[in-house]
Design an enzyme around this catalytic site. Sequence first.
Site, PDB file in Angstrom:
ATOM      1  N   CYS A 131       4.507   2.111  -0.487  1.00 36.34           N
ATOM      2  CA  CYS A 131       3.608   2.200  -1.589  1.00 36.34           C
ATOM      3  C   CYS A 131       3.755   3.582  -2.380  1.00 36.34           C
ATOM      4  CB  CYS A 131       2.175   2.307  -1.299  1.00 36.34           C
ATOM      5  SG  CYS A 131       0.633   2.469  -2.112  1.00 36.34           S
ATOM      6  N   CYS A 134       0.261   5.163  -3.252  1.00 35.37           N
ATOM      7  CA  CYS A 134      -0.340   5.957  -2.233  1.00 35.37           C
ATOM      8  C   CYS A 134       0.383   7.191  -1.688  1.00 35.37           C
ATOM      9  CB  CYS A 134      -0.284   5.231  -0.716  1.00 35.37           C
ATOM     10  SG  CYS A 134      -0.773   3.430  -1.061  1.00 35.37           S
ATOM     11  N   ASP A 135       1.656   7.244  -1.750  1.00 37.28           N
ATOM     12  CA  ASP A 135       2.357   8.176  -1.248  1.00 37.28           C
ATOM     13  C   ASP A 135       3.168   9.015  -2.063  1.00 37.28           C
ATOM     14  OD1 ASP A 135       1.526   7.548   1.267  1.00 37.28           O
ATOM     15  OD2 ASP A 135       3.086   6.326   1.568  1.00 37.28           O
TER      16      ASP A 135
END
Length: 309
Positions: A131, A134-135
Amino acid sequence: MENVLIIGTGCAGLTAALYTARANLSPLVLAGAAPGGLLTTTSIVENFPGFPDGIDGTEFVMRMQKQAEKFGARITYDTVEKVELSQRPFRVTGGDGIIETKAIIVATGASHRHLGLESERVLERKGVTYCATCDGALPMFRNKPLVVVGGGDSALEEASYLTRFGSRVYVIHRRDALRGSKIMQERALKNPKIEFVWNSVVTNVLDVKQERVTGVALKDVKTGQARTLECAGVFIAIGHAPNTRLFGGQLKMDPDGYLICQQGTATNVPGVFGAGDCVDRTYRQAITAAGSGCAAAIDCERYLASLES
Ligand code: NAP
Protein backbone atom coordinates in the site's frame (compact mmCIF):
# COMPACT_ATOMS: atom_id res chain seq x y z
CA MET A 1 -30.11 -15.96 19.45
CA GLU A 2 -28.01 -12.99 18.38
CA ASN A 3 -29.42 -9.73 17.09
CA VAL A 4 -26.49 -9.13 14.78
CA LEU A 5 -23.39 -11.07 13.93
CA ILE A 6 -20.52 -9.10 12.41
CA ILE A 7 -18.01 -11.10 10.42
CA GLY A 8 -14.63 -9.36 10.30
CA THR A 9 -12.62 -7.08 12.59
CA GLY A 10 -11.02 -4.67 10.16
CA CYS A 11 -12.04 -1.03 10.03
CA ALA A 12 -15.48 -1.82 8.61
CA GLY A 13 -16.33 -4.61 11.05
CA LEU A 14 -15.14 -2.73 14.13
CA THR A 15 -16.96 0.46 13.14
CA ALA A 16 -20.13 -1.58 12.57
CA ALA A 17 -19.52 -3.15 15.99
CA LEU A 18 -19.19 0.27 17.65
CA TYR A 19 -22.40 1.59 16.09
CA THR A 20 -24.52 -1.52 16.69
CA ALA A 21 -23.19 -1.72 20.27
CA ARG A 22 -24.19 1.88 20.90
CA ALA A 23 -27.64 0.98 19.50
CA ASN A 24 -27.89 -1.60 22.33
CA LEU A 25 -27.84 -4.53 19.92
CA SER A 26 -24.99 -6.28 21.76
CA PRO A 27 -23.25 -7.40 18.54
CA LEU A 28 -21.20 -10.56 18.39
CA VAL A 29 -18.09 -10.04 16.25
CA LEU A 30 -16.06 -12.85 14.75
CA ALA A 31 -12.46 -11.89 14.05
CA GLY A 32 -11.72 -14.71 11.62
CA ALA A 33 -8.38 -15.73 10.19
CA ALA A 34 -6.91 -12.21 9.93
CA PRO A 35 -7.94 -10.27 13.07
CA GLY A 36 -7.71 -6.54 12.47
CA GLY A 37 -7.72 -6.91 8.69
CA LEU A 38 -5.35 -5.38 6.16
CA LEU A 39 -4.54 -2.37 8.35
CA THR A 40 -2.48 -4.57 10.61
CA THR A 41 -0.17 -5.28 7.67
CA THR A 42 0.83 -1.66 7.33
CA SER A 43 3.30 0.11 9.54
CA ILE A 44 1.92 3.59 10.12
CA VAL A 45 -1.52 4.91 9.25
CA GLU A 46 -1.01 8.56 8.37
CA ASN A 47 -4.15 9.28 6.38
CA PHE A 48 -6.93 8.64 8.88
CA PRO A 49 -8.19 12.06 10.01
CA GLY A 50 -7.60 12.77 13.68
CA PHE A 51 -4.10 11.34 13.92
CA PRO A 52 -1.76 14.14 12.83
CA ASP A 53 1.31 12.16 13.92
CA GLY A 54 0.09 8.91 12.37
CA ILE A 55 -0.64 5.73 14.27
CA ASP A 56 0.66 2.19 14.08
CA GLY A 57 -1.82 0.06 12.10
CA THR A 58 -2.13 -2.63 14.74
CA GLU A 59 -2.52 -0.13 17.56
CA PHE A 60 -5.18 1.67 15.56
CA VAL A 61 -7.21 -1.50 15.20
CA MET A 62 -6.75 -2.37 18.87
CA ARG A 63 -8.08 1.04 19.84
CA MET A 64 -11.13 0.59 17.61
CA GLN A 65 -11.75 -2.80 19.18
CA LYS A 66 -11.47 -1.37 22.70
CA GLN A 67 -13.90 1.39 21.80
CA ALA A 68 -16.46 -1.10 20.43
CA GLU A 69 -16.07 -3.37 23.47
CA LYS A 70 -16.56 -0.43 25.81
CA PHE A 71 -20.11 -0.13 24.48
CA GLY A 72 -20.91 -3.83 24.67
CA ALA A 73 -19.57 -5.47 21.48
CA ARG A 74 -18.42 -9.05 22.12
CA ILE A 75 -15.41 -10.04 20.06
CA THR A 76 -14.37 -13.65 19.58
CA TYR A 77 -11.56 -15.13 17.54
CA ASP A 78 -13.68 -17.77 15.90
CA THR A 79 -13.49 -18.32 12.16
CA VAL A 80 -16.64 -18.88 10.12
CA GLU A 81 -16.78 -22.16 8.25
CA LYS A 82 -20.31 -22.11 6.85
CA VAL A 83 -23.24 -19.70 6.52
CA GLU A 84 -26.85 -20.65 5.87
CA LEU A 85 -28.82 -17.63 4.68
CA SER A 86 -31.90 -19.31 3.25
CA GLN A 87 -33.52 -19.76 6.65
CA ARG A 88 -34.49 -17.49 9.57
CA PRO A 89 -32.77 -17.05 11.87
CA PHE A 90 -29.57 -17.27 9.83
CA ARG A 91 -27.19 -20.02 10.91
CA VAL A 92 -23.44 -19.50 11.00
CA THR A 93 -21.11 -22.35 11.79
CA GLY A 94 -17.71 -21.61 13.28
CA GLY A 95 -15.08 -23.64 15.07
CA ASP A 96 -16.93 -23.00 18.37
CA GLY A 97 -20.29 -24.23 17.12
CA ILE A 98 -23.45 -22.88 15.48
CA ILE A 99 -24.62 -19.31 15.98
CA GLU A 100 -28.18 -18.24 15.17
CA THR A 101 -28.70 -14.59 14.35
CA LYS A 102 -31.39 -12.24 13.06
CA ALA A 103 -28.96 -10.16 10.99
CA ILE A 104 -25.43 -10.34 9.65
CA ILE A 105 -22.93 -7.66 8.63
CA VAL A 106 -20.33 -9.08 6.26
CA ALA A 107 -17.06 -7.19 6.66
CA THR A 108 -14.64 -9.89 5.62
CA GLY A 109 -12.36 -7.53 3.71
CA ALA A 110 -10.00 -8.37 0.90
CA SER A 111 -6.56 -9.85 0.76
CA HIS A 112 -3.65 -8.43 -1.20
CA ARG A 113 -2.45 -10.77 -3.85
CA HIS A 114 1.10 -11.88 -3.13
CA LEU A 115 3.87 -12.80 -5.53
CA GLY A 116 4.40 -15.93 -3.48
CA LEU A 117 8.13 -15.48 -2.85
CA GLU A 118 9.62 -16.49 0.49
CA SER A 119 11.78 -13.32 0.51
CA GLU A 120 8.63 -11.23 -0.06
CA ARG A 121 7.08 -12.75 3.07
CA VAL A 122 10.20 -12.31 5.21
CA LEU A 123 10.73 -8.67 4.19
CA GLU A 124 7.10 -7.58 4.57
CA ARG A 125 7.08 -4.35 6.63
CA LYS A 126 10.86 -4.19 6.13
CA GLY A 127 10.60 -2.57 2.72
CA VAL A 128 8.04 -4.83 1.08
CA THR A 129 4.59 -3.29 1.22
CA TYR A 130 1.20 -3.58 -0.43
CA CYS A 131 0.00 0.00 0.00
CA ALA A 132 1.78 3.11 -1.27
CA THR A 133 -0.85 5.41 0.20
CA CYS A 134 -0.20 3.92 3.63
CA ASP A 135 3.58 3.53 3.53
CA GLY A 136 5.00 5.60 0.67
CA ALA A 137 5.88 8.62 2.79
CA LEU A 138 7.89 6.66 5.35
CA PRO A 139 11.46 7.99 5.81
CA MET A 140 12.97 4.69 4.65
CA PHE A 141 11.64 5.33 1.13
CA ARG A 142 12.50 9.03 0.83
CA ASN A 143 14.78 9.95 -2.09
CA LYS A 144 15.53 6.28 -2.79
CA PRO A 145 14.78 4.21 -5.88
CA LEU A 146 11.52 2.28 -5.45
CA VAL A 147 9.93 -0.62 -7.29
CA VAL A 148 6.24 -1.17 -8.02
CA VAL A 149 5.12 -4.57 -9.30
CA GLY A 150 2.01 -4.81 -11.50
CA GLY A 151 0.47 -3.30 -14.62
CA GLY A 152 -3.07 -2.39 -13.56
CA ASP A 153 -4.57 0.84 -12.25
CA SER A 154 -3.38 0.12 -8.72
CA ALA A 155 0.24 -0.20 -9.85
CA LEU A 156 0.01 2.95 -11.98
CA GLU A 157 -1.61 4.91 -9.19
CA GLU A 158 0.93 3.70 -6.67
CA ALA A 159 3.81 4.53 -9.00
CA SER A 160 2.55 8.08 -9.63
CA TYR A 161 2.00 8.60 -5.91
CA LEU A 162 5.45 7.29 -5.04
CA THR A 163 7.19 9.79 -7.33
CA ARG A 164 6.54 12.33 -4.56
CA PHE A 165 8.89 10.45 -2.29
CA GLY A 166 11.26 8.21 -4.23
CA SER A 167 14.20 9.36 -6.34
CA ARG A 168 13.00 7.07 -9.15
CA VAL A 169 10.13 4.60 -9.48
CA TYR A 170 10.49 1.42 -11.53
CA VAL A 171 7.30 -0.36 -12.59
CA ILE A 172 7.96 -4.05 -13.16
CA HIS A 173 5.31 -5.59 -15.38
CA ARG A 174 5.18 -9.14 -16.65
CA ARG A 175 3.91 -8.15 -20.11
CA ASP A 176 4.61 -5.33 -22.57
CA ALA A 177 1.13 -3.81 -22.36
CA LEU A 178 -0.53 -2.25 -19.36
CA ARG A 179 -3.90 -3.36 -18.03
CA GLY A 180 -4.66 -0.02 -16.36
CA SER A 181 -7.01 2.64 -17.77
CA LYS A 182 -5.80 4.90 -20.60
CA ILE A 183 -5.68 8.05 -18.51
CA MET A 184 -3.65 6.39 -15.78
CA GLN A 185 -1.32 4.88 -18.38
CA GLU A 186 -0.75 8.24 -20.05
CA ARG A 187 -0.07 9.92 -16.74
CA ALA A 188 2.44 7.29 -15.68
CA LEU A 189 4.13 6.97 -19.08
CA LYS A 190 4.84 10.67 -19.30
CA ASN A 191 6.06 10.99 -15.72
CA PRO A 192 9.85 11.48 -16.00
CA LYS A 193 10.44 9.83 -12.62
CA ILE A 194 8.75 6.56 -13.65
CA GLU A 195 10.62 3.94 -15.65
CA PHE A 196 8.86 0.83 -16.96
CA VAL A 197 10.59 -2.52 -16.96
CA TRP A 198 8.58 -4.63 -19.39
CA ASN A 199 8.21 -8.39 -19.74
CA SER A 200 9.84 -8.89 -16.39
CA VAL A 201 9.07 -10.70 -13.18
CA VAL A 202 10.55 -10.40 -9.72
CA THR A 203 12.23 -13.67 -8.82
CA ASN A 204 13.63 -12.59 -5.45
CA VAL A 205 13.53 -9.64 -3.07
CA LEU A 206 16.94 -8.73 -1.67
CA ASP A 207 18.29 -8.86 0.97
CA VAL A 208 16.89 -11.26 3.53
CA LYS A 209 20.23 -11.44 5.35
CA GLN A 210 20.27 -7.69 5.95
CA GLU A 211 16.60 -7.79 7.03
CA ARG A 212 15.75 -4.88 4.71
CA VAL A 213 15.07 -4.32 1.05
CA THR A 214 18.15 -3.47 -0.99
CA GLY A 215 16.93 -4.52 -4.44
CA VAL A 216 15.08 -7.06 -6.55
CA ALA A 217 16.25 -9.90 -8.76
CA LEU A 218 14.47 -9.75 -12.11
CA LYS A 219 14.00 -12.12 -14.99
CA ASP A 220 13.05 -11.06 -18.49
CA VAL A 221 10.34 -13.53 -19.45
CA LYS A 222 11.10 -13.18 -23.18
CA THR A 223 14.87 -13.50 -23.16
CA GLY A 224 15.36 -15.33 -19.85
CA GLN A 225 17.98 -12.75 -18.91
CA ALA A 226 18.45 -12.17 -15.18
CA ARG A 227 19.58 -8.96 -13.48
CA THR A 228 19.28 -7.10 -10.22
CA LEU A 229 17.83 -3.67 -9.64
CA GLU A 230 18.74 -1.63 -6.59
CA CYS A 231 15.84 -0.20 -4.59
CA ALA A 232 14.79 0.60 -1.03
CA GLY A 233 11.18 -0.47 -1.32
CA VAL A 234 9.02 -2.95 -3.21
CA PHE A 235 5.35 -2.01 -3.60
CA ILE A 236 3.34 -4.99 -4.75
CA ALA A 237 0.15 -3.99 -6.57
CA ILE A 238 -1.00 -7.09 -8.40
CA GLY A 239 -4.63 -6.86 -7.32
CA HIS A 240 -6.85 -7.80 -4.41
CA ALA A 241 -9.14 -10.68 -3.84
CA PRO A 242 -12.28 -10.08 -1.75
CA ASN A 243 -12.75 -12.62 1.03
CA THR A 244 -16.23 -13.69 0.02
CA ARG A 245 -15.86 -17.32 -1.03
CA LEU A 246 -17.85 -18.34 2.04
CA PHE A 247 -20.95 -16.67 0.59
CA GLY A 248 -20.75 -18.16 -2.92
CA GLY A 249 -24.18 -19.12 -4.29
CA GLN A 250 -25.98 -17.16 -1.54
CA LEU A 251 -24.98 -13.51 -1.88
CA LYS A 252 -24.82 -11.73 -5.23
CA MET A 253 -21.29 -10.89 -6.30
CA ASP A 254 -19.62 -9.46 -9.36
CA PRO A 255 -17.36 -11.72 -11.44
CA ASP A 256 -14.38 -10.88 -9.19
CA GLY A 257 -16.22 -11.83 -6.01
CA TYR A 258 -17.05 -8.35 -4.66
CA LEU A 259 -20.46 -8.30 -2.95
CA ILE A 260 -23.14 -6.36 -4.79
CA CYS A 261 -25.04 -4.07 -2.42
CA GLN A 262 -27.99 -1.85 -3.19
CA GLN A 263 -29.79 0.94 -1.35
CA GLY A 264 -26.78 1.51 0.84
CA THR A 265 -25.35 -1.69 2.22
CA ALA A 266 -28.16 -4.20 1.62
CA THR A 267 -27.21 -7.45 -0.09
CA ASN A 268 -29.73 -9.53 -2.03
CA VAL A 269 -30.67 -11.31 1.23
CA PRO A 270 -32.75 -9.07 3.54
CA GLY A 271 -31.00 -8.84 6.89
CA VAL A 272 -27.52 -9.37 5.45
CA PHE A 273 -25.41 -6.26 4.91
CA GLY A 274 -22.02 -5.74 3.29
CA ALA A 275 -19.30 -3.28 4.32
CA GLY A 276 -15.68 -2.47 3.59
CA ASP A 277 -13.24 -4.00 1.15
CA CYS A 278 -15.37 -7.07 0.39
CA VAL A 279 -17.79 -4.64 -1.31
CA ASP A 280 -15.50 -1.81 -2.39
CA ARG A 281 -13.23 -2.28 -5.38
CA THR A 282 -12.57 1.40 -5.89
CA TYR A 283 -11.49 3.29 -2.77
CA ARG A 284 -10.16 0.65 -0.36
CA GLN A 285 -9.09 3.09 2.35
CA ALA A 286 -9.42 2.76 6.12
CA ILE A 287 -11.66 5.81 6.28
CA THR A 288 -14.02 4.58 3.53
CA ALA A 289 -14.20 1.13 5.13
CA ALA A 290 -15.05 2.72 8.49
CA GLY A 291 -17.72 4.84 6.77
CA SER A 292 -19.36 1.84 5.16
CA GLY A 293 -19.21 -0.09 8.46
CA CYS A 294 -21.14 2.78 10.04
CA ALA A 295 -23.67 2.74 7.17
CA ALA A 296 -24.14 -1.04 7.47
CA ALA A 297 -24.76 -0.72 11.22
CA ILE A 298 -27.42 1.94 10.66
CA ASP A 299 -29.07 -0.12 7.89
CA CYS A 300 -28.98 -3.17 10.15
CA GLU A 301 -30.48 -1.29 13.09
CA ARG A 302 -33.37 -0.12 10.88
CA TYR A 303 -33.88 -3.63 9.54
CA LEU A 304 -34.10 -5.09 13.06
CA ALA A 305 -36.52 -2.36 14.11
CA SER A 306 -38.71 -3.18 11.09
CA LEU A 307 -38.96 -6.81 12.27
CA GLU A 308 -40.54 -5.64 15.49
CA SER A 309 -43.04 -3.17 14.04
P1 NAP B 1 -5.82 -5.56 -11.81
O1 NAP B 1 -6.48 -4.60 -12.72
O2 NAP B 1 -6.34 -6.94 -11.69
O3 NAP B 1 -4.28 -5.59 -12.24
C1 NAP B 1 -3.39 -6.47 -11.62
C2 NAP B 1 -2.06 -6.35 -12.35
O4 NAP B 1 -1.12 -7.18 -11.68
C3 NAP B 1 -2.13 -6.80 -13.82
O5 NAP B 1 -1.34 -5.96 -14.61
C4 NAP B 1 -1.54 -8.20 -13.76
O6 NAP B 1 -0.80 -8.55 -14.93
C5 NAP B 1 -0.56 -8.10 -12.62
N1 NAP B 1 -0.40 -9.37 -11.94
C6 NAP B 1 -1.36 -10.17 -11.43
N2 NAP B 1 -0.80 -11.24 -10.83
C7 NAP B 1 0.54 -11.10 -10.99
C8 NAP B 1 1.67 -11.87 -10.59
N3 NAP B 1 1.51 -13.01 -9.90
N4 NAP B 1 2.91 -11.44 -10.91
C9 NAP B 1 3.08 -10.29 -11.59
N5 NAP B 1 2.05 -9.50 -11.99
C10 NAP B 1 0.81 -9.91 -11.69
O7 NAP B 1 -5.80 -5.02 -10.29
P2 NAP B 1 -5.72 -3.53 -9.77
O8 NAP B 1 -4.70 -2.77 -10.49
O9 NAP B 1 -5.65 -3.66 -8.28
O10 NAP B 1 -7.15 -2.95 -10.14
C11 NAP B 1 -8.35 -3.59 -9.69
C12 NAP B 1 -9.56 -2.78 -10.11
O11 NAP B 1 -9.59 -1.55 -9.40
C13 NAP B 1 -9.52 -2.44 -11.59
O12 NAP B 1 -10.84 -2.49 -12.07
C14 NAP B 1 -9.01 -1.03 -11.62
O13 NAP B 1 -9.45 -0.30 -12.74
C15 NAP B 1 -9.60 -0.47 -10.32
N6 NAP B 1 -8.74 0.61 -9.81
C16 NAP B 1 -9.01 1.87 -10.24
C17 NAP B 1 -8.24 2.90 -9.82
C18 NAP B 1 -8.53 4.27 -10.28
O14 NAP B 1 -9.31 4.43 -11.18
N7 NAP B 1 -7.96 5.29 -9.69
C19 NAP B 1 -7.14 2.67 -8.99
C20 NAP B 1 -6.88 1.38 -8.59
C21 NAP B 1 -7.69 0.35 -9.02
P3 NAP B 1 -1.56 -8.82 -16.32
O15 NAP B 1 -1.92 -7.48 -16.83
O16 NAP B 1 -0.54 -9.53 -17.12
O17 NAP B 1 -2.76 -9.67 -15.97
